[in-house]
Design an enzyme around this catalytic site. Structure first.
Site, PDB file in Angstrom:
ATOM      1  NE  ARG A 226      -4.325  -1.307   0.086  1.00  0.00           N
ATOM      2  CZ  ARG A 226      -4.500  -2.319  -0.776  1.00  0.00           C
ATOM      3  NH1 ARG A 226      -3.562  -2.646  -1.628  1.00  0.00           N
ATOM      4  NH2 ARG A 226      -5.633  -3.004  -0.776  1.00  0.00           N
ATOM      5  CG  HIS A 274      -3.580  -1.163  -7.028  1.00  0.00           C
ATOM      6  ND1 HIS A 274      -3.981  -0.429  -5.934  1.00  0.00           N
ATOM      7  CD2 HIS A 274      -3.632  -2.460  -6.620  1.00  0.00           C
ATOM      8  CE1 HIS A 274      -4.270  -1.232  -4.925  1.00  0.00           C
ATOM      9  NE2 HIS A 274      -4.065  -2.483  -5.329  1.00  0.00           N
TER      10      HIS A 274
HETATM   11  P1  NAP Z   1      -2.001 -10.664   5.695  1.00  0.00           P
HETATM   12  O1  NAP Z   1      -2.122 -12.125   5.416  1.00  0.00           O
HETATM   13  O2  NAP Z   1      -2.976 -10.010   6.601  1.00  0.00           O
HETATM   14  O3  NAP Z   1      -0.503 -10.424   6.243  1.00  0.00           O
HETATM   15  C1  NAP Z   1      -0.082  -9.212   6.766  1.00  0.00           C
HETATM   16  C2  NAP Z   1       1.326  -9.390   7.307  1.00  0.00           C
HETATM   17  O4  NAP Z   1       1.790  -8.115   7.764  1.00  0.00           O
HETATM   18  C3  NAP Z   1       1.385 -10.348   8.499  1.00  0.00           C
HETATM   19  O5  NAP Z   1       2.543 -11.144   8.443  1.00  0.00           O
HETATM   20  C4  NAP Z   1       1.470  -9.387   9.687  1.00  0.00           C
HETATM   21  O6  NAP Z   1       2.124  -9.916  10.827  1.00  0.00           O
HETATM   22  C5  NAP Z   1       2.294  -8.271   9.098  1.00  0.00           C
HETATM   23  N1  NAP Z   1       2.102  -7.038   9.867  1.00  0.00           N
HETATM   24  C6  NAP Z   1       0.965  -6.348  10.097  1.00  0.00           C
HETATM   25  N2  NAP Z   1       1.184  -5.286  10.890  1.00  0.00           N
HETATM   26  C7  NAP Z   1       2.516  -5.322  11.189  1.00  0.00           C
HETATM   27  C8  NAP Z   1       3.358  -4.515  11.983  1.00  0.00           C
HETATM   28  N3  NAP Z   1       2.879  -3.444  12.649  1.00  0.00           N
HETATM   29  N4  NAP Z   1       4.660  -4.845  12.068  1.00  0.00           N
HETATM   30  C9  NAP Z   1       5.160  -5.923  11.426  1.00  0.00           C
HETATM   31  N5  NAP Z   1       4.399  -6.744  10.644  1.00  0.00           N
HETATM   32  C10 NAP Z   1       3.098  -6.434  10.533  1.00  0.00           C
HETATM   33  O7  NAP Z   1      -2.041  -9.826   4.332  1.00  0.00           O
HETATM   34  P2  NAP Z   1      -1.766 -10.343   2.834  1.00  0.00           P
HETATM   35  O8  NAP Z   1      -2.918 -11.104   2.311  1.00  0.00           O
HETATM   36  O9  NAP Z   1      -0.424 -10.985   2.801  1.00  0.00           O
HETATM   37  O10 NAP Z   1      -1.751  -8.941   2.048  1.00  0.00           O
HETATM   38  C11 NAP Z   1      -0.824  -7.920   2.391  1.00  0.00           C
HETATM   39  C12 NAP Z   1      -1.239  -6.625   1.719  1.00  0.00           C
HETATM   40  O11 NAP Z   1      -1.007  -6.684   0.316  1.00  0.00           O
HETATM   41  C13 NAP Z   1      -2.737  -6.314   1.792  1.00  0.00           C
HETATM   42  O12 NAP Z   1      -3.089  -5.739   3.037  1.00  0.00           O
HETATM   43  C14 NAP Z   1      -2.915  -5.328   0.664  1.00  0.00           C
HETATM   44  O13 NAP Z   1      -2.707  -4.029   1.167  1.00  0.00           O
HETATM   45  C15 NAP Z   1      -1.796  -5.684  -0.309  1.00  0.00           C
HETATM   46  N6  NAP Z   1      -2.273  -6.196  -1.600  1.00  0.00           N
HETATM   47  C16 NAP Z   1      -1.909  -5.538  -2.743  1.00  0.00           C
HETATM   48  C17 NAP Z   1      -2.328  -6.013  -3.989  1.00  0.00           C
HETATM   49  C18 NAP Z   1      -1.890  -5.337  -5.260  1.00  0.00           C
HETATM   50  O14 NAP Z   1      -2.362  -5.689  -6.340  1.00  0.00           O
HETATM   51  N7  NAP Z   1      -0.995  -4.400  -5.216  1.00  0.00           N
HETATM   52  C19 NAP Z   1      -3.140  -7.162  -4.064  1.00  0.00           C
HETATM   53  C20 NAP Z   1      -3.494  -7.792  -2.881  1.00  0.00           C
HETATM   54  C21 NAP Z   1      -3.054  -7.308  -1.657  1.00  0.00           C
HETATM   55  P3  NAP Z   1       1.526 -11.194  11.629  1.00  0.00           P
HETATM   56  O15 NAP Z   1       1.766 -12.360  10.699  1.00  0.00           O
HETATM   57  O16 NAP Z   1       2.327 -11.267  12.856  1.00  0.00           O
HETATM   58  O17 NAP Z   1       0.075 -10.918  11.844  1.00  0.00           O
END
Ligand code: NAP
Length: 311
Positions: A226, A274
């Site tokens: 993001r 994006h």
């Molecule tokens: P997720 O499964 O919720 O994983 C989030 C990760 O971030 C987890 O490992 C979490 O730690 C870590 N995290 C959260 N807050 C943190 C902090 N304060 N300090 C350190 N680590 C932290 O999310 P995901 O499915 O992998 O997706 C990640 C992001 O990708 C989404 O939120 C979205 O914004 C983005 N995205 C972008 C696209 C695109 O096309 N560009 C597409 C899809 C998603 P824990 O494991 O300890 O909870």
């Protein structure tokens, strides 16, 4: 009794999803249901949702059992004060696969220095071979559904991958760090960093004027997470000084990226619109249908968002 499933997203998404949702619900044996863009709120059982929907007030949805988000990111809905229903986000194998391809592709571009040869003046012959992957450290910030999958695929290519998350994780083949104190070790001397954190108040400006210098001189930055994860002014400064060699950015504070944004014209920035990974309706519909089946069977929903953590 007929199950009422509201599709609350824009008209284009309805066109993309309608057939796939019927097929996925039917595959799970669901017959007696209504799936529509308009249903009396007091009768709605499930809300399939995209945060850019006109539906922003959930108060009238008194008997609904869950909001099923079509997107992985939930920052635009998680703080909605009218929402007291369980909220599930999208985790789908095709989105994970797409993200792995985007991340590994752009990592390899920078690792191999592909631009040097693609943009070289014809007739110039200046051999410069890159080191092998195992001589490169890559930090992946975020070890969730997407970050962990990307980290594993980079490790499978031989990179020394350091993952960072909020909570302690042990993942075979990766060196892991966690919590605010772990960030420096994850970034320290890394040749590249991939941001796959959710947008929360804690993750805003994770890469900033204090943390960018932890990276190796000339490191690359990939941000498919993001826009607000990066302090833009600090990144531009680091690009101008050569501290950061290149940034490939898929997400921004304002999207579409305004025409006058300096990222468009910076020679060491690649902008992608994006597209790092899309929710693909044929696959996402199956996840939505499975969550409805679970709700009706009294089983726990998949991929529930923790409203306190914000992701
Ligand atoms: P997720 O499964 O919720 O994983 C989030 C990760 O971030 C987890 O490992 C979490 O730690 C870590 N995290 C959260 N807050 C943190 C902090 N304060 N300090 C350190 N680590 C932290 O999310 P995901 O499915 O992998 O997706 C990640 C992001 O990708 C989404 O939120 C979205 O914004 C983005 N995205 C972008 C696209 C695109 O096309 N560009 C597409 C899809 C998603 P824990 O494991 O300890 O909870």
């Amino acid at each position: 009794m007929t199950l009422n499933i509201l599709f609350a997203a824009n008209a284009q998404r309805w066109a993309d999803y309608e057939t796939h949702l019927h097929a996925a619900l039917s595959d799970l044996g669901m017959i007696d249901y209504q799936l529509a863009e308009q249903i009396d709120p007091k009768d709605v059982d499930y809300i399939i949702y995209a945060p850019d929907s006109a539906l922003q007030d959930f108060t009238p949805y008194v008997k609904s059992k869950a909001v099923l988000n079509l997107w992985a990111g939930v920052e635009a809905i998680v703080g909605n004060p009218t929402l007291h229903l369980p909220l599930a986000r999208m985790v789908d194998p095709s989105m994970t696969q797409g993200m792995m391809e985007w991340v590994t592709g752009h990592c390899l571009r920078h690792h191999l220095g592909m631009d040097t040869h693609i943009t070289a003046t014809p007739g110039t012959w200046e051999p410069s071979a890159p080191p092998v992957t195992w001589d490169r450290k890559i930090a992946v910030l975020g070890m969730g559904a997407l970050g962990a999958a990307c980290a594993r695929s980079l490790a499978a290519l031989g990179f020394e991958v350091h993952g960072w998350s909020r909570s302690l994780k042990q993942i075979e083949g990766l060196i892991t760090h966690h919590g605010p104190d772990g960030l420096r070790n994850a970034l320290n001397g890394a040749d590249g960093v991939v941001l796959l954190l959710p947008k929360t108040p804690e993750t805003e400006n994770t890469l900033n004027g204090d943390t960018l210098p932890f990276l190796a001189q000339g490191a690359f930055v990939l941000n498919p997470g993001r826009g607000p994860l990066i302090d833009d002014a600090a990144l531009i400064e680091a690009l101008n000084s050569g501290q950061i060699g290149h940034a490939t950015l898929d997400v921004f504070r304002i999207e579409p990226l305004p025409q006058d944004d300096p990222y468009w014209r910076h020679p060491n920035v690649t902008v992608t619109p994006h597209i790092a990974s899309e929710t693909r309706p044929a696959y996402a519909a199956k996840i939505i249908a499975e969550n409805i089946r679970r709700g009706e069977a009294g089983e726990p929903f998949l991929h529930l968002v923790d409203r306190n953590r914000g992701y």
